[in-house]
Design an enzyme around this catalytic site. Sequence first.
Site, PDB file in Angstrom:
ATOM      1  N   PRO A 241       5.236   0.597  -0.668  1.00 42.54           N
ATOM      2  CA  PRO A 241       3.650  -0.575  -1.463  1.00 42.54           C
ATOM      3  C   PRO A 241       3.766  -1.042  -3.476  1.00 42.54           C
ATOM      4  O   PRO A 241       2.805  -0.660  -3.590  1.00 42.54           O
ATOM      5  CB  PRO A 241       2.182  -0.128  -0.790  1.00 42.54           C
ATOM      6  CG  PRO A 241       2.853   1.237  -0.817  1.00 42.54           C
ATOM      7  CD  PRO A 241       3.672   1.931  -0.892  1.00 42.54           C
ATOM      8  N   CYS A 242       5.323  -0.901  -3.498  1.00 41.97           N
ATOM      9  CA  CYS A 242       5.194  -1.752  -4.699  1.00 41.97           C
ATOM     10  C   CYS A 242       4.217  -3.027  -4.865  1.00 41.97           C
ATOM     11  O   CYS A 242       4.131  -3.279  -6.201  1.00 41.97           O
ATOM     12  CB  CYS A 242       6.906  -2.182  -5.103  1.00 41.97           C
ATOM     13  SG  CYS A 242       7.456  -3.305  -4.324  1.00 41.97           S
TER      14      CYS A 242
END
Length: 274
Positions: A241-242
Amino acid sequence: MNASQQRHYDTVEKAIVFIREHLNCQPNLSEVAEHVHLSEYHLQRLFTEWAGISPKRFMQSMTKERALQVLKTSSNLIDVADNVGLSGTGRLHDLIVSCEAMTPGDVKSMGAELIISFGEAQTPFGIAIIGWTERGICFLQFVDVSATGTVAILKEQWPLATYKQADAQGISDSIFAGSGDKVSLIVKGTNFQIKVWEALMKSHSGELFSYSQIAERIGSPKASRAVGSAIASNTIGFLIPCHRVIRGDGDVGQFRWGSDRKVAIQGWEAAQLG
């Protein structure tokens, strides 16, 4: 997600872009509806079906003040999680993500013995190309221009692998609709990159972090720039989850698949918690 749902996301994304560009003015529902050529009633209903909250609530979740407040309280939250947990009172069930690095032999052989299945799938954030092996998902990228071009990016990673086109919709539904299944990832990167990605997977839906906070978490407090490079190298969107990493001043920052999509994912995750 069918073609109609894709059009719905496109409309919602257009509304999000308008809200974001006019955030300082706090546009009302009528102004947003006019921009996307819908009645107020239809926009309210469509937006709420997609995000789980009204356009007004979504706008509030996008404010820099909220982002800054979340940053102030997030620095220690990442310590307590071993895996990413996408949970809330809305549509999402718990989703446990585990991460395994490609073996040195896989990397050295450029995937000569790998069989990678891939396919196009609808997601809440538009079309994506998903790639997977028998050991787990190795690729998830949203398509902005060309599905063919996105598949080419996958094949560049493993030029000697055997590729088989397959139906990826079931995998997408499991990820985004919240089936509760365990999801395994197969990642390819340097030791530093993998440390950054693992730190992100220890976060929770709705949390936001600065680059410096991630750098501190992996024991390299002066490596904020390198953290940014590692995040930019991520080829497994959403699951690594950048999108939860923003600038220290609260600005949303860059995103491989567009900052507007980044805001949409952040708001969608926040809506599931509310």
